[in-house]
Scaffold this motif. Sequence first.
Motif, PDB file in Angstrom:
ATOM      1  N   VAL A 252      16.906  35.233  50.292  1.00  0.00           N
ATOM      2  CA  VAL A 252      15.668  35.470  50.977  1.00  0.00           C
ATOM      3  C   VAL A 252      16.194  35.038  53.447  1.00  0.00           C
ATOM      4  N   ALA A 253      15.244  35.892  53.857  1.00  0.00           N
ATOM      5  CA  ALA A 253      15.016  35.904  54.876  1.00  0.00           C
ATOM      6  C   ALA A 253      14.094  35.870  55.805  1.00  0.00           C
ATOM      7  N   VAL A 254      13.786  35.348  56.997  1.00  0.00           N
ATOM      8  CA  VAL A 254      12.427  35.412  57.610  1.00  0.00           C
ATOM      9  C   VAL A 254      12.386  36.274  58.295  1.00  0.00           C
ATOM     10  N   SER A 255      12.323  37.030  58.817  1.00  0.00           N
ATOM     11  CA  SER A 255      12.799  38.216  60.427  1.00  0.00           C
ATOM     12  C   SER A 255      11.425  37.074  61.342  1.00  0.00           C
ATOM     13  N   SER A 256      12.049  36.667  62.706  1.00  0.00           N
ATOM     14  CA  SER A 256      11.841  36.067  64.283  1.00  0.00           C
ATOM     15  C   SER A 256      11.569  37.288  64.901  1.00  0.00           C
ATOM     16  N   ARG A 257      11.480  38.044  64.553  1.00  0.00           N
ATOM     17  CA  ARG A 257      10.833  39.862  65.601  1.00  0.00           C
ATOM     18  C   ARG A 257      10.021  40.547  65.273  1.00  0.00           C
ATOM     19  N   SER A 258      10.013  40.189  64.050  1.00  0.00           N
ATOM     20  CA  SER A 258       8.687  40.544  63.215  1.00  0.00           C
ATOM     21  C   SER A 258       8.010  40.002  61.678  1.00  0.00           C
ATOM     22  N   PRO A 259       6.296  40.302  61.290  1.00  0.00           N
ATOM     23  CA  PRO A 259       6.053  39.779  60.232  1.00  0.00           C
ATOM     24  C   PRO A 259       6.222  39.700  59.102  1.00  0.00           C
ATOM     25  N   TYR A 260       8.251  40.274  59.156  1.00  0.00           N
ATOM     26  CA  TYR A 260       8.757  40.810  57.740  1.00  0.00           C
ATOM     27  C   TYR A 260       9.334  39.632  57.003  1.00  0.00           C
ATOM     28  N   LEU A 261       9.267  39.832  55.711  1.00  0.00           N
ATOM     29  CA  LEU A 261      10.625  38.886  54.959  1.00  0.00           C
ATOM     30  C   LEU A 261      10.948  40.169  53.968  1.00  0.00           C
ATOM     31  N   PHE A 262      12.397  39.352  54.064  1.00  0.00           N
ATOM     32  CA  PHE A 262      13.343  39.903  54.320  1.00  0.00           C
ATOM     33  C   PHE A 262      14.428  39.121  52.082  1.00  0.00           C
ATOM     34  N   SER A 263      14.228  40.090  50.796  1.00  0.00           N
ATOM     35  CA  SER A 263      15.005  39.789  49.667  1.00  0.00           C
ATOM     36  C   SER A 263      15.879  40.480  49.162  1.00  0.00           C
ATOM     37  N   CYS A 264      17.325  39.998  48.351  1.00  0.00           N
ATOM     38  CA  CYS A 264      17.592  40.875  47.644  1.00  0.00           C
ATOM     39  C   CYS A 264      18.056  40.112  46.257  1.00  0.00           C
ATOM     40  N   GLY A 265      18.324  40.864  45.371  1.00  0.00           N
ATOM     41  CA  GLY A 265      18.624  39.910  44.374  1.00  0.00           C
ATOM     42  C   GLY A 265      19.556  40.565  43.475  1.00  0.00           C
ATOM     43  N   GLU A 266      19.395  40.061  42.299  1.00  0.00           N
ATOM     44  CA  GLU A 266      21.126  40.782  40.810  1.00  0.00           C
ATOM     45  C   GLU A 266      20.598  41.974  40.415  1.00  0.00           C
ATOM     46  N   ASP A 267      19.336  42.407  40.951  1.00  0.00           N
ATOM     47  CA  ASP A 267      19.447  43.310  40.538  1.00  0.00           C
ATOM     48  C   ASP A 267      19.239  44.328  41.388  1.00  0.00           C
ATOM     49  N   LYS A 268      20.493  44.581  42.745  1.00  0.00           N
ATOM     50  CA  LYS A 268      20.929  45.135  43.296  1.00  0.00           C
ATOM     51  C   LYS A 268      19.638  45.960  44.550  1.00  0.00           C
ATOM     52  N   GLN A 269      18.465  45.058  44.191  1.00  0.00           N
ATOM     53  CA  GLN A 269      17.393  45.515  45.472  1.00  0.00           C
ATOM     54  C   GLN A 269      17.509  45.097  46.496  1.00  0.00           C
ATOM     55  N   VAL A 270      17.011  45.740  47.789  1.00  0.00           N
ATOM     56  CA  VAL A 270      17.027  44.961  48.616  1.00  0.00           C
ATOM     57  C   VAL A 270      15.909  45.234  49.769  1.00  0.00           C
ATOM     58  N   ILE A 281       7.148  47.701  51.413  1.00  0.00           N
ATOM     59  CA  ILE A 281       6.636  48.043  52.121  1.00  0.00           C
ATOM     60  C   ILE A 281       8.532  48.868  52.850  1.00  0.00           C
ATOM     61  N   ARG A 282       9.268  48.349  52.192  1.00  0.00           N
ATOM     62  CA  ARG A 282      10.886  48.549  52.407  1.00  0.00           C
ATOM     63  C   ARG A 282      11.630  48.832  51.457  1.00  0.00           C
ATOM     64  N   HIS A 283      12.008  50.142  50.514  1.00  0.00           N
ATOM     65  CA  HIS A 283      13.300  49.351  50.492  1.00  0.00           C
ATOM     66  C   HIS A 283      14.808  49.790  50.688  1.00  0.00           C
ATOM     67  N   TYR A 284      16.241  49.431  50.280  1.00  0.00           N
ATOM     68  CA  TYR A 284      17.494  49.407  50.430  1.00  0.00           C
ATOM     69  C   TYR A 284      18.410  50.051  49.776  1.00  0.00           C
ATOM     70  N   HIS A 285      18.121  50.901  49.499  1.00  0.00           N
ATOM     71  CA  HIS A 285      19.377  51.568  48.605  1.00  0.00           C
ATOM     72  C   HIS A 285      20.854  51.432  48.500  1.00  0.00           C
ATOM     73  N   GLY A 286      21.834  51.618  48.202  1.00  0.00           N
ATOM     74  CA  GLY A 286      23.448  51.998  48.227  1.00  0.00           C
ATOM     75  C   GLY A 286      24.157  50.703  47.544  1.00  0.00           C
ATOM     76  N   HIS A 287      23.896  49.454  47.079  1.00  0.00           N
ATOM     77  CA  HIS A 287      24.511  48.726  46.691  1.00  0.00           C
ATOM     78  C   HIS A 287      25.115  49.179  45.376  1.00  0.00           C
ATOM     79  N   LEU A 288      25.959  48.897  44.552  1.00  0.00           N
ATOM     80  CA  LEU A 288      25.998  48.993  42.994  1.00  0.00           C
ATOM     81  C   LEU A 288      26.425  47.765  42.485  1.00  0.00           C
ATOM     82  N   SER A 289      26.599  46.799  42.925  1.00  0.00           N
ATOM     83  CA  SER A 289      26.002  45.694  42.435  1.00  0.00           C
ATOM     84  C   SER A 289      25.100  44.851  42.692  1.00  0.00           C
TER      85      SER A 289
END
Length: 514
Positions: A252-270, A281-289
Motif C-alpha cells: 500500500v502507498a498513499v500519494s502526497s500529490r493527490s488524494p489517492y491510495l494505491f494497493s497491490c496484491g497476490e491477485d496480480k492487481q494494482v 478509480i483505476r486499475h493497472y494491468h500488465g503483471h503476469l503474477s
Amino acid sequence: MTEDVQKHSVHTLVFRSLKRTHDMFVADQAKYIALDEKSHKMKMAVKLKADFEAVLHMPVLKESKERVSQPVNSMQLQLSYTHPVSDEPEYAIAGTHAYPTGPGVALTADTKIHRNPSEAGVHSMALALPPSQASQDAGRSAASVPEIHRHAGAAERSHPPSVVSTVMESGGSRTLSLMRRAPTMPKPQWHPPWKLFRVISGHLGWVRSIAVEPGNQWFVTGSADRTIKIWDLATGRLKLSLTGHISTVRGVAVSSRSPYLFSCGEDKQVKCWDLEYNKVIRHYHGHLSAVYGLDLHPTIDVLVTCSRDSTARVWDIRSKANAHTLTGHTNTVATVRCQAAEPQVITGSHDSTIRLWDLIAGKTRATLTNHKKSVRSVVLHPRQYTFASGSADNVKQWMFPEGKFIQNLSGHNAIINTLAVNSDGVLVSGADNGTIHMWDWRTGYNFQRIHAAVQPGSLDSESGIFACVFDNSESRLITAEADKTIKVYKEDDTATEESHPVNWKPEILKRKRF
C-alpha cells in the motif's frame, strides 16, 4: 701415442674451461653500475609522486643546506631539499600562509613575514593539541622547538583517516614515517530504547503492509484477509475498511500529490483508490503474477510496482500506461523504492541482487551482487545519499549513485522482511521470527533487540514482522505482524544515557567485502 693424444685432449679441454671461467668472472659482479644522477632524480620524483603524494604538501623544515642522499623504502621516507644558500633559516611553505591548507602556491614577498608562528601561538598550540595527538606524543621525549613549529597549524592539514604520520629527528635529517593503523569502530550515537506502546487488532489475517499518510493523521494497512484498513494514528481506532482485492494485499502507498491510495496484491492487481469517494478509480494491468510491492515517485506522477514475474513496471498514474517494464532480474522482485535523485528506482530480488535503474531509459545502471540470499527489503536514508538492504545473510549499507558498499550490519540471524530508518539514524530491521533489531546507522552498532509477545490465542510460531514504518514525526514505529496485529512502539522518554549506557568497545573492525 694414444696416451699423448688423450693427455693433449684433456689438457686442451681443461684450458678451454679455464678460459671460459676467466671470461665469465673477470668482471667484478658485486660492484654496482655507476649511478646516473639524472635518472636517479627522475626515479625519485616519480616514486615520491606515486607513493607519497598525499603528504608531500605538508610543510617541512629545511634544516640542511645540501641534499642528503639516503635509502628510501616503503615504510620510511627521508626528505631533504636542495635550496639556495641564505643567511636566515628558510622553511618549505606550500601556500600563501605559513601553514596553509592548499598545496602548490609559491612563496612571495608578502608571505615571507609569516615564516614562523609566534612563541605565544606555539605554546597555545601545544596546550590545545587534540587527545589523539596527545596520546601519540605521550611516548616520546620532550619535543624540540622545530618540532613544535612544525605542529603549529596541524589542525588545518588533512591526514587520511587510517594513516598516522610521525617525524623522527636524528643526525640533522628528518624522517617521515607512515604507519597504517587498523580501523576501529567509532563510538555510536546514543539512542533511547524503544518500548511497546499500543497493540491494534482488527485484521483477520497476516498484516502484510503499512503506509502512513503525509499529514500524519492516519495510516493504512493491507492484510492476508484481502482487506485494506485505515486507522487513526493518535488513538489506534479503525476509521475505514476497503474491500476489492481477491487475494492477499501485499503493498500500500498513499500519494502526497493527490488524494489517492494505491494497493497491490497476490491477485496480480494494482488498484488506485480515490479517498474522497473510497472507491477504485483505476486499475493497472500488465503483471503476469503476484505483485509484491509498490512505491510512488516523490516528484512525478509515476508508480513503480514489482512482481513475482521477475519484473518491475513503471506506470503513468493518470493514463494507466505501462511506461517501462524493467527486466533483468531472474527471480521474484520483492521490493522497490523510488527517489527524486539518480538512480530514481532501486529494486531488490530473490535472485540475491539489487539493481539501480535509469528511469528515463528503462535500463539497469548498476547491479549489486554482494548478497548471497534473497533481498526482501530496501530502505533509503531520509537525509543522506545512502541506502540499506536486508537479506538473510546480513544488512548492508550502500552509497549512491554507483551503489558503493559501505559496511555490513551483522547479527540479525533471520530472514529480514522489512527495514525502516529515521532522520535520527535509527535503522530498524524486522524478521520472519518476530525479532526487531535497532541499529545506529553511522556505526552499525546494534543497540536494542525486541521480541514482542504474540497476541493471546495465537501460536508462538505466528511471530513474524512483515512490514514496519516510522510515522512522519518519527516518534512512533508501526509494525505489521503475523499474529494479525499492528504494534506501535515509541521511545522511552524516561531513559537517559546513564540509565541505558552504550555497551560498546572500540574493537578493531573486521568488515567483509561481501
